[in-house]
Design a protein around this motif. Sequence first.
Motif, PDB file in Angstrom:
ATOM      1  N   LEU A   9       0.570  -1.255  -0.032  1.00 47.59           N
ATOM      2  CA  LEU A   9      -0.048  -0.076   0.036  1.00 47.59           C
ATOM      3  C   LEU A   9       0.916   1.231   0.083  1.00 47.59           C
ATOM      4  CD1 LEU A   9      -2.644  -1.148   2.302  1.00 47.59           C
ATOM      5  CD2 LEU A   9      -2.861  -1.547   0.072  1.00 47.59           C
ATOM      6  N   PHE A  10       2.268   1.144  -0.427  1.00 48.68           N
ATOM      7  CA  PHE A  10       2.837   2.311  -0.452  1.00 48.68           C
ATOM      8  C   PHE A  10       2.420   3.632  -1.158  1.00 48.68           C
ATOM      9  CE2 PHE A  10       4.361   0.494  -4.344  1.00 48.68           C
ATOM     10  CZ  PHE A  10       4.642   1.500  -5.061  1.00 48.68           C
ATOM     11  N   ALA A  11       1.598   3.295  -2.207  1.00 47.62           N
ATOM     12  CA  ALA A  11       1.234   4.433  -3.008  1.00 47.62           C
ATOM     13  C   ALA A  11      -0.226   5.125  -2.393  1.00 47.62           C
ATOM     14  CB  ALA A  11       0.915   3.967  -4.532  1.00 47.62           C
ATOM     15  N   PHE A  12      -0.463   4.475  -1.444  1.00 47.55           N
ATOM     16  CA  PHE A  12      -1.891   4.949  -0.762  1.00 47.55           C
ATOM     17  C   PHE A  12      -1.764   6.005   0.354  1.00 47.55           C
ATOM     18  CE2 PHE A  12      -2.799   1.424  -3.495  1.00 47.55           C
ATOM     19  CZ  PHE A  12      -3.882   1.813  -4.303  1.00 47.55           C
ATOM     20  N   GLU A  13      -2.560   6.785   0.811  1.00 45.40           N
ATOM     21  CA  GLU A  13      -2.145   7.592   1.698  1.00 45.40           C
ATOM     22  C   GLU A  13      -2.933   7.202   2.959  1.00 45.40           C
ATOM     23  OE1 GLU A  13      -3.475  11.740   0.839  1.00 45.40           O
ATOM     24  OE2 GLU A  13      -2.396  11.628  -0.849  1.00 45.40           O
ATOM     25  N   ASN A  14      -4.144   6.656   2.854  1.00 48.16           N
ATOM     26  CA  ASN A  14      -4.544   5.998   4.036  1.00 48.16           C
ATOM     27  C   ASN A  14      -4.541   4.613   4.346  1.00 48.16           C
ATOM     28  OD1 ASN A  14      -6.520   5.746   6.051  1.00 48.16           O
ATOM     29  ND2 ASN A  14      -8.361   6.635   4.943  1.00 48.16           N
ATOM     30  N   GLU A  15      -3.314   4.444   4.649  1.00 48.75           N
ATOM     31  CA  GLU A  15      -3.182   2.394   4.804  1.00 48.75           C
ATOM     32  C   GLU A  15      -4.136   2.175   6.073  1.00 48.75           C
ATOM     33  OE1 GLU A  15       0.487  -0.616   6.003  1.00 48.75           O
ATOM     34  OE2 GLU A  15       0.781   1.514   4.850  1.00 48.75           O
ATOM     35  N   ASP A  16      -4.119   2.793   7.304  1.00 51.54           N
ATOM     36  CA  ASP A  16      -4.953   2.397   8.183  1.00 51.54           C
ATOM     37  C   ASP A  16      -6.534   2.135   7.548  1.00 51.54           C
ATOM     38  OD1 ASP A  16      -2.993   2.255   9.817  1.00 51.54           O
ATOM     39  OD2 ASP A  16      -3.256   4.347  10.872  1.00 51.54           O
ATOM     40  N   GLY A  17      -7.081   3.105   7.007  1.00 57.23           N
ATOM     41  CA  GLY A  17      -8.480   2.771   6.457  1.00 57.23           C
ATOM     42  C   GLY A  17      -8.485   1.650   5.312  1.00 57.23           C
ATOM     43  N   ILE A  18      -7.713   1.659   4.616  1.00 56.11           N
ATOM     44  CA  ILE A  18      -7.649   0.373   3.687  1.00 56.11           C
ATOM     45  C   ILE A  18      -7.474  -0.983   4.339  1.00 56.11           C
ATOM     46  CG2 ILE A  18      -6.364  -0.810   1.853  1.00 56.11           C
ATOM     47  CD1 ILE A  18      -5.674   2.020   0.797  1.00 56.11           C
ATOM     48  N   ARG A  19      -6.658  -0.928   5.429  1.00 53.39           N
ATOM     49  CA  ARG A  19      -6.557  -2.151   5.951  1.00 53.39           C
ATOM     50  C   ARG A  19      -7.863  -2.547   6.735  1.00 53.39           C
ATOM     51  NH1 ARG A  19      -2.480  -4.615   3.673  1.00 53.39           N
ATOM     52  NH2 ARG A  19      -0.433  -3.460   3.814  1.00 53.39           N
ATOM     53  N   GLN A  20      -8.685  -1.338   7.094  1.00 60.42           N
ATOM     54  CA  GLN A  20     -10.040  -1.522   7.893  1.00 60.42           C
ATOM     55  C   GLN A  20     -10.972  -2.184   6.874  1.00 60.42           C
ATOM     56  OE1 GLN A  20     -10.620   2.171   9.424  1.00 60.42           O
ATOM     57  NE2 GLN A  20     -10.265   1.627  11.480  1.00 60.42           N
ATOM     58  N   LEU A  21     -10.946  -1.506   5.515  1.00 59.47           N
ATOM     59  CA  LEU A  21     -11.841  -2.007   4.402  1.00 59.47           C
ATOM     60  C   LEU A  21     -11.387  -3.527   4.266  1.00 59.47           C
ATOM     61  CD1 LEU A  21     -11.830   0.970   2.138  1.00 59.47           C
ATOM     62  CD2 LEU A  21     -13.785   0.134   3.389  1.00 59.47           C
ATOM     63  N   GLN A  22     -10.221  -4.024   4.010  1.00 61.56           N
ATOM     64  CA  GLN A  22      -9.866  -5.208   3.920  1.00 61.56           C
ATOM     65  C   GLN A  22     -10.407  -6.139   4.856  1.00 61.56           C
ATOM     66  OE1 GLN A  22      -5.529  -4.956   4.014  1.00 61.56           O
ATOM     67  NE2 GLN A  22      -5.309  -4.596   1.525  1.00 61.56           N
ATOM     68  N   ALA A  23     -10.283  -5.748   6.062  1.00 59.42           N
ATOM     69  CA  ALA A  23     -10.790  -6.797   7.171  1.00 59.42           C
ATOM     70  C   ALA A  23     -12.037  -6.958   7.083  1.00 59.42           C
ATOM     71  CB  ALA A  23     -10.304  -6.177   8.297  1.00 59.42           C
ATOM     72  N   ALA A  24     -12.896  -5.841   6.868  1.00 50.10           N
ATOM     73  CA  ALA A  24     -14.124  -5.845   6.698  1.00 50.10           C
ATOM     74  C   ALA A  24     -14.877  -6.777   5.470  1.00 50.10           C
ATOM     75  CB  ALA A  24     -15.039  -4.556   6.535  1.00 50.10           C
ATOM     76  N   ILE A  25     -14.046  -6.605   4.364  1.00 49.09           N
ATOM     77  CA  ILE A  25     -14.429  -7.175   3.308  1.00 49.09           C
ATOM     78  C   ILE A  25     -14.110  -8.795   3.401  1.00 49.09           C
ATOM     79  CG2 ILE A  25     -13.756  -7.528   0.804  1.00 49.09           C
ATOM     80  CD1 ILE A  25     -13.161  -4.720   0.570  1.00 49.09           C
ATOM     81  N   LYS A  26     -12.888  -9.218   3.925  1.00 48.29           N
ATOM     82  CA  LYS A  26     -12.635 -10.514   4.484  1.00 48.29           C
ATOM     83  C   LYS A  26     -13.966 -11.110   5.339  1.00 48.29           C
ATOM     84  CE  LYS A  26      -8.952 -13.612   5.866  1.00 48.29           C
ATOM     85  NZ  LYS A  26      -7.669 -13.779   6.341  1.00 48.29           N
ATOM     86  N   SER A  27     -14.173 -10.420   6.331  1.00 48.59           N
ATOM     87  CA  SER A  27     -15.108 -10.727   7.451  1.00 48.59           C
ATOM     88  C   SER A  27     -16.449 -11.050   6.729  1.00 48.59           C
ATOM     89  CB  SER A  27     -15.183  -9.632   8.318  1.00 48.59           C
ATOM     90  OG  SER A  27     -16.358 -10.058   9.178  1.00 48.59           O
ATOM     91  N   ALA A  28     -16.904 -10.448   5.729  1.00 53.10           N
ATOM     92  CA  ALA A  28     -18.154 -10.276   5.041  1.00 53.10           C
ATOM     93  C   ALA A  28     -18.252 -11.547   3.916  1.00 53.10           C
ATOM     94  CB  ALA A  28     -18.768  -8.966   4.542  1.00 53.10           C
ATOM     95  N   ASN A  29     -16.781 -11.763   3.471  1.00 50.91           N
ATOM     96  CA  ASN A  29     -16.653 -12.761   2.300  1.00 50.91           C
ATOM     97  C   ASN A  29     -17.219 -12.130   1.229  1.00 50.91           C
ATOM     98  OD1 ASN A  29     -15.575 -14.991   1.292  1.00 50.91           O
ATOM     99  ND2 ASN A  29     -17.422 -16.425   1.457  1.00 50.91           N
ATOM    100  N   CYS A  30     -17.052 -10.915   0.608  1.00 51.74           N
ATOM    101  CA  CYS A  30     -17.782 -10.229  -0.132  1.00 51.74           C
ATOM    102  C   CYS A  30     -16.742  -9.761  -1.329  1.00 51.74           C
ATOM    103  CB  CYS A  30     -18.478  -9.216   0.158  1.00 51.74           C
ATOM    104  SG  CYS A  30     -17.907  -7.954   1.008  1.00 51.74           S
ATOM    105  N   GLN A  31     -15.667 -10.619  -1.580  1.00 53.30           N
ATOM    106  CA  GLN A  31     -14.472 -10.302  -2.492  1.00 53.30           C
ATOM    107  C   GLN A  31     -15.101 -10.042  -4.013  1.00 53.30           C
ATOM    108  OE1 GLN A  31     -14.335 -12.440  -0.213  1.00 53.30           O
ATOM    109  NE2 GLN A  31     -12.396 -12.175   1.016  1.00 53.30           N
TER     110      GLN A  31
END
Length: 118
Positions: free
Chosen positions: A33-55
């Motif tokens: 995620l080096f090119a993204f400013e909001n790494e923490d926010g993206i990591r939160q989205l990744q966790a939510a997407i994984k948890s919801a199994n909605c890839q």
Amino acid sequence: MKAEELFLIEVAKIHRYWVKTATQVLTDESADLFAFENEDGIRQLQAAIKSANCQEQVESFIDQISAGVVHSILAGLDGSGSLKEISGVSLVDVDGQPLVTYLHELWPDHYMNQTSSS
């Protein structure tokens, strides 16, 4: 092949690349995620997407939204909205020949072709 066709094929390739990239960033926890400013926010989205199994739904959403953005940009280049009044944008091929002024009408076929060939 006409210049319009080549142009839209390239736009479709770019669209496909960014759909794949955005989907990977949001669904792959090992994504860089080096090119993204909001790494923490993206990591939160990744966790939510994984948890919801909605890839798959995430990829479909990114695909549809970005295809709509491409369509809107092409419509703007074609002279819709405020550009229609100023007609300041013209796309031409290497020989100086203008491309058609209805590229946005051709985009759905290229979009459908790229999604069916993916």
